[in-house]
Structure formats: C-alpha cells, structure tokens
Scaffold this active site. Structure first.
Site, PDB file in Angstrom:
ATOM      1  N   SER A 133       0.818  -1.217   0.000  1.00 22.24           N
ATOM      2  CA  SER A 133       0.000   0.000   0.000  1.00 22.24           C
ATOM      3  C   SER A 133       0.852   1.268   0.000  1.00 22.24           C
ATOM      4  O   SER A 133       1.910   1.332   0.646  1.00 22.24           O
ATOM      5  CB  SER A 133      -0.877  -0.014   1.258  1.00 22.24           C
ATOM      6  OG  SER A 133      -1.401   1.266   1.498  1.00 22.24           O
ATOM      7  N   GLU A 168       0.220   3.690   1.656  1.00 20.52           N
ATOM      8  CA  GLU A 168       0.301   4.172   3.047  1.00 20.52           C
ATOM      9  C   GLU A 168       1.690   3.915   3.630  1.00 20.52           C
ATOM     10  O   GLU A 168       2.103   4.566   4.591  1.00 20.52           O
ATOM     11  CB  GLU A 168      -0.761   3.490   3.909  1.00 20.52           C
ATOM     12  CG  GLU A 168      -2.183   3.969   3.666  1.00 20.52           C
ATOM     13  CD  GLU A 168      -2.471   5.356   4.237  1.00 20.52           C
ATOM     14  OE1 GLU A 168      -1.916   5.705   5.282  1.00 20.52           O
ATOM     15  OE2 GLU A 168      -3.255   6.091   3.602  1.00 20.52           O
ATOM     16  N   TYR A 182      -1.434  -0.050  10.432  1.00 13.52           N
ATOM     17  CA  TYR A 182      -1.711  -0.658   9.122  1.00 13.52           C
ATOM     18  C   TYR A 182      -0.487  -0.534   8.221  1.00 13.52           C
ATOM     19  O   TYR A 182      -0.019  -1.519   7.643  1.00 13.52           O
ATOM     20  CB  TYR A 182      -2.920   0.042   8.480  1.00 13.52           C
ATOM     21  CG  TYR A 182      -3.137  -0.306   7.012  1.00 13.52           C
ATOM     22  CD1 TYR A 182      -3.735  -1.506   6.639  1.00 13.52           C
ATOM     23  CD2 TYR A 182      -2.739   0.578   5.999  1.00 13.52           C
ATOM     24  CE1 TYR A 182      -3.928  -1.824   5.306  1.00 13.52           C
ATOM     25  CE2 TYR A 182      -2.933   0.269   4.658  1.00 13.52           C
ATOM     26  CZ  TYR A 182      -3.530  -0.934   4.314  1.00 13.52           C
ATOM     27  OH  TYR A 182      -3.718  -1.246   2.982  1.00 13.52           O
TER      28      TYR A 182
END
Ligand SMILES: NC(=O)c1ccc[n+]([C@@H]2O[C@H](COP(=O)([O-])OP(=O)(O)OC[C@H]3O[C@@H](n4cnc5c(N)ncnc54)[C@H](OP(=O)(O)O)[C@@H]3O)[C@@H](O)[C@H]2O)c1
Length: 352
Positions: free
Chosen positions: A135, A137, A158
């Site tokens: 991801s 992120e 996460y």
C-alpha cells in the site's frame, strides 16, 4: 493447471472490493478461481454472489474455501489441495483508522498473515507466483511523488504491518527464489468500496441526503490528499505483474492528487448541492498520525508492461455517485448523469 488446462488462482480477500474485481478478471481470462473466505455469522459474499458456482460441478471455475490468514494450518492445507499457479494475497484488515484501534490484530493479519502464506509456499516447495497487496500508506510522511525507490515512513499500525509484509515478500523472493511481487498501490476506489472508506462514505451519504434519510455527513481530515484510481484498472495491473518474466515490485497510481475537500466538491456538484451545507468534521475521525500527501509515479509499470489507468479522478467520482444513486432507487438522469455510465461495466461482459 487443471486437467483441462485452466490456470489456477487462489485469492485471499476475495470478498473485498479488489478481490471481487480480480476474481471477475481472472474468470474472464479462463482461470479456475479459488477464494478464501472467513466464517461469519452473516453472509459477507455480496460482492461475489453474481459469480458464485455450485461446488458440486466438475471442472469448476469458481470455488470458495473457509480459511483465515491467522491460521497457518489451513493455509498450508489449501495451498497443497488447490495447487495454485498464482496466489494473490489481498486479505487484510485494510482500514487505516481502525488499525489504531486494533493494532495487534492488524499486524497479525496484514504482517504475519503474509509471512504465514509465504512460509507455506516455501515449505510446500510450490512453484506458484505470489502477489502481495502492498500500500502507498507505507510511504507515510515521505513527500510525493512516490516511486519504487521512495523511503517508507509508515504512520499507522496498518502501514507498519504492510511494510513488514512488503519486506518479507522481497526477502522470500531473494532468499528462496519464489516468484513474489509486491504491488504498491495508491488508493483505488469503486462502487464496491466499503462504506466506511471516505470516498464511498461521501457518495453513499449523497444518495441518503437526496432520499432525506440523512442530514449530515461527519468526516475527519478534509485536507488529506490522495491519488485515487479505479479498482478494476488496478486489479488488471496486479495480474500483469505476475505475467512478467521476472518478479519485481511496482507502483500503480494515476499520478493525480486531490484532497478530500475536492472529492466532496466534485461529488456534491454532480447533484447540484453545496457540500458545505452537509459536511461536519468530527475529531473522532482524525488519525493520531496522518499521511498528508500521496501521489504515485507508476512509470516503471508503464515502461515494463504498458499499464496505465483508464479512469481518472472526475470519472471516478461520477461513476461512484451514479452507482450509489441507483442503489438508493434514484434516477441519475434526473441530475443530468447518464443512467448507465459506460465505465461501470466490469469484466462480467467477458465471463464464460
Ligand atoms: N483499496 C485500496 O485503496 C488499497 C490500496 C493499497 C493496498 N490495498 C490493499 O489491497 C487489499 C485489497 O483491498 P480492498 O480495498 O479490496 O480491501 P477490503 O475491501 O477491505 O477487503 C479486505 C478483504 O480481506 C479479507 N480479510 C480480512 N481479514 C481477514 C483474515 N483474517 N483472513 C482472511 N481474509 C481476511 C476481508 O474479508 P471479509 O469480507 O470477511 O471482511 C476482505 O475480503 C488489502 O490488502 C488492502 O490493504 C488497498
């Protein structure tokens, strides 16, 4: 490969947004698709019901198996029973804000779950190819544009879990020669996006506001900027990565960046409403540490295998609004929006 020559795929996270589109794509390409689903007291298969097939059929093309990324034994059993050619690891606790509330669980599934799957592949000496759903992120506070060489600076449990899973994927490729790819994907959305993710929360709320079933929408940081693409474009990129002669890591992105505020403006404008009359910020939705700006550079994927997103920001917002209006029984043409946006067509049209 099945006896009749079908390639065999195994997807974790098949009930999710991207898993459902990926299953459709692979079916349209003639694969036998196997998906791992979690036991739940209520059905969680709404996104894949249209492709469900009776498991009693011989030479099946689609089958679901109970399993969980927390359970090494079942992963080992399913890999040895299904003998996949390609494994797509999309299963995850995928909500960034929720990962602050359940950090240990998030790490167990997103980080250690990936390790469990790779370790099962290694132990079984499987020659399958492996895709890891990494991801954007992971870039956290690293400024845009982000590419494959950008440093990871995760800002949530996460993101930290996904960084572990990414490095584990690379390590299993280098240490054991597993054909393992990490696809570092910027945000991708669709009418199938979960309703607690900000884009879908907005388009879902618009339909409810129009139906007079909701008055306000409560959001967190309106200044967060993201590179939002269309999930069906992105699952095509996942499949393309596994068709290359060598395993590698790739960014998939649109290269455009827009704030949550811009998403609101664009979406509400389509139904002739002013978002400022309906939106309130709620500190509960702010993350303890947030990611300010994500904008990806996917030139490597373009150069290596010609991947390019077909749907960009304005079309994405539009198709999500249209689909939510239709779901709520509203007629999009009343707002000058086509009743059937051509971009909402999925791979279904090509299904056998
Ligand atoms: N969408 C994005 O913008 C984006 C960007 C980059 C990376 N990713 C990653 O890409 C993957 C797919 O994203 P998505 O948007 O499709 O996410 P999603 O809609 O939230 O789907 C997540 C899937 O993971 C499954 N899952 C959750 N916990 C599990 C467990 N313990 N064992 C097995 N499966 C489990 C869920 O099953 P249930 O249906 O039972 O909950 C669901 O099928 C995720 O790994 C996500 O982190 C997403």
């Amino acid at each position: 490969m099945t006896e009749t020559g079908k390639k065999v795929a195994l997807i974790t996270g098949i009930t999710g947004q991207s898993g459902s589109y990926l299953a459709e794509l692979l079916l349209s390409k003639g694969y036998q698709v196997n998906g791992i689903i979690r036991r739940s007291s209520s059905f969680n298969t709404a996104r894949i019901e249209h492709i469900y097939q009776d498991p009693h059929e011989k030479d099946y093309r689609f089958r679901l198996w109970y399993g969980d990324l927390s359970d090494s034994g079942v992963l080992l059993k399913l890999l040895s029973q299904i003998q996949p050619d390609e494994v797509y690891n999309l299963g995850a606790q995928s909500h960034v804000k929720v990962s602050f509330e359940i950090p240990e669980y998030t790490a167990d599934i997103d980080a250690i779950g990936t390790l469990r799957l790779l370790e099962a592949i290694r132990y079984l000496k499987s020659s399958c190819k492996f895709y890891q759903a990494s991801s954007s992120e992971m870039f956290g506070s690293s400024p845009p544009p982000q590419n494959e060489k950008t440093q990871f600076a995760p800002r949530s449990p996460y993101a930290a879990s996904k960084v572990f899973a990414h490095h584990t994927t690379v390590n299993y490729r280098e240490a054991y020669g597993i054909f393992a790819c990490s696809g570092i994907l910027m945000n991708h959305e669709s009418p199938r996006r979960g309703e607690t993710f900000v884009t879908r929360k907005i388009t879902h709320a618009i339909a409810k506001i129009l139906n007079k079933k909701q008055e306000k929408i409560y959001l967190g940081n309106l200044d967060a900027k993201r590179d939002w693409g269309y999930a069906p474009d992105f699952v095509e990129g996942m499949w393309m990565m596994l068709q290359q002669p060598q395993a590698d890591d790739y960014i998939l992105a649109t290269g455009e960046m827009h704030s949550v505020r811009e998403f609101l403006e664009e979406a509400f404008k389509l139904v002739d409403l002013d978002w400022k009359n309906y939106v309130e910020t709620d500190p509960r939705y702010f993350r303890p540490t947030d990611v300010d700006e994500l904008r990806g550079d996917s030139s490597k994927a373009k150069a290596k295998f010609g991947w390019q997103p077909k749907v960009k920001f304005k079309d994405l917002v539009r198709l999500m609004v249209i689909e939510d209006l239709k779901l709520a029984g509203l007629d999009p043409s009343k707002y000058g929006l086509e009743a059937r946006h051509p971009l909402t067509a999925t791979f279904l049209k090509d299904l056998p």
